[in-house]
Write an enzyme that holds these catalytic residues in place. Sequence first.
Site, PDB file in Angstrom:
ATOM      1  N   ASP A  81      18.310 -10.780  -2.708  1.00  0.00           N
ATOM      2  CA  ASP A  81      16.694 -10.848  -1.995  1.00  0.00           C
ATOM      3  C   ASP A  81      16.437 -11.693  -3.316  1.00  0.00           C
ATOM      4  OD1 ASP A  81      14.898  -9.822  -1.536  1.00  0.00           O
ATOM      5  OD2 ASP A  81      14.508  -8.081  -3.123  1.00  0.00           O
ATOM      6  N   HIS A  82      15.960 -13.009  -3.283  1.00  0.00           N
ATOM      7  CA  HIS A  82      14.084 -13.798  -3.546  1.00  0.00           C
ATOM      8  C   HIS A  82      15.783 -14.335  -4.177  1.00  0.00           C
ATOM      9  CE1 HIS A  82      10.635 -11.813  -2.314  1.00  0.00           C
ATOM     10  NE2 HIS A  82      11.603 -11.144  -2.555  1.00  0.00           N
ATOM     11  N   HIS A 184       4.550  -6.572  -3.261  1.00  0.00           N
ATOM     12  CA  HIS A 184       6.039  -5.759  -4.409  1.00  0.00           C
ATOM     13  C   HIS A 184       5.445  -4.786  -5.152  1.00  0.00           C
ATOM     14  CE1 HIS A 184       7.178  -9.712  -3.030  1.00  0.00           C
ATOM     15  NE2 HIS A 184       8.190  -9.159  -2.624  1.00  0.00           N
ATOM     16  N   GLY A 185       6.196  -4.007  -5.855  1.00  0.00           N
ATOM     17  CA  GLY A 185       5.364  -3.197  -6.628  1.00  0.00           C
ATOM     18  C   GLY A 185       5.356  -1.974  -6.520  1.00  0.00           C
ATOM     19  N   HIS A 212       8.829  -7.405   3.496  1.00  0.00           N
ATOM     20  CA  HIS A 212       8.222  -6.949   2.007  1.00  0.00           C
ATOM     21  C   HIS A 212       7.356  -5.963   1.296  1.00  0.00           C
ATOM     22  CE1 HIS A 212      11.593 -10.060   0.803  1.00  0.00           C
ATOM     23  NE2 HIS A 212      11.654 -10.553   1.892  1.00  0.00           N
ATOM     24  N   GLY A 213       7.902  -5.078   0.125  1.00  0.00           N
ATOM     25  CA  GLY A 213       6.836  -4.881  -0.995  1.00  0.00           C
ATOM     26  C   GLY A 213       6.498  -3.252   0.824  1.00  0.00           C
ATOM     27  N   SER A 215       7.810  -0.617  -0.678  1.00  0.00           N
ATOM     28  CA  SER A 215       6.996   0.829  -2.218  1.00  0.00           C
ATOM     29  C   SER A 215       5.701   0.919  -1.741  1.00  0.00           C
ATOM     30  CB  SER A 215       7.608   0.443  -2.617  1.00  0.00           C
ATOM     31  OG  SER A 215       9.761   0.314  -2.770  1.00  0.00           O
ATOM     32  N   ASN A 234      12.224  -3.858   2.491  1.00  0.00           N
ATOM     33  CA  ASN A 234      12.349  -3.699   1.312  1.00  0.00           C
ATOM     34  C   ASN A 234      11.873  -2.789   1.060  1.00  0.00           C
ATOM     35  OD1 ASN A 234      13.863  -6.066   2.500  1.00  0.00           O
ATOM     36  ND2 ASN A 234      13.548  -6.874   0.392  1.00  0.00           N
TER      37      ASN A 234
END
Length: 289
Positions: A81-82, A184-185, A212-213, A215, A234
Amino acid sequence: MLVTMKEMLADAQKRHYALPAFDVSNYEMMRAVLDTCEEEHSPALLMGLGVDLEGKGMNLIASMIAEASKFYSVPICLHLDHATDLALIKQAAAAGFSSVMYDGSVLPFEQNAHNTAEVVRFAHGAGLTVEAELGHVGNAMVGNETDTKINEDPEDTLTDPADVVRFIDQTDVDALAIAIGTAHGVYKKTPTLRIDRLDEITAVCGRPLVLHGGSGTPDDQIKTAIDHGITKINIYSDVVAAMNNGLKSKLANIGNPATWPVFVFEEARANMKEVIRCKLRTFGSSNKA
């Protein structure tokens, strides 16, 4: 059984579901993902990220997951990842990763496309799947931070549909991570996904699309994004929070400082599996293995 991400994403596109992609930082996280995927008959997409791969971490995590895959019946993919440079991607290929992400999203378009194409040439020659990012998904609250770090207006960093066709033509990348309003986060406020922008991208891009992101993004928005073309999402912060909250609760009530880890991680393990199971069912990957 280890497979490539390209195989997984092709099935997700065909059958209209999304794969939860879980960053795993240690044995307990890996075990929670694999056990739950096996129970749910879901493909298992595990990722290695950043600080976890420093030093011997790259080889240790890759070896652990490759060996663990022999004891599960569901297909398993190990994805980097990344990554931001080709050297790390070559290291991952040597360690046994079957899929990689090159992240040049903060670079100008032409530099991002040039670097991604270089990664694709190497990776395809080695039999690896490649994901890239166009537009830029910023950070909310990540790692050891206690506040968000987003300074830009998310509208300024959304993926431009006009760039997507050029990017695919110049890179031949297998999957494309796009920016449509996530970060993200840990969010301080609920994100609002730009499904209209996703529709514009889906209309011109036949490659699997990645979000992505995931969550903290509300389930109803996630389901809508999947309905409109997202095939990989993700997940990290939700699982890490579940683990840490379980550990915090358990450790607060343990009198013996030498209690064995198998007991210390009881609540953390149960919490993680609950989150993972929810993602598998929400994203539609349960019973797809």
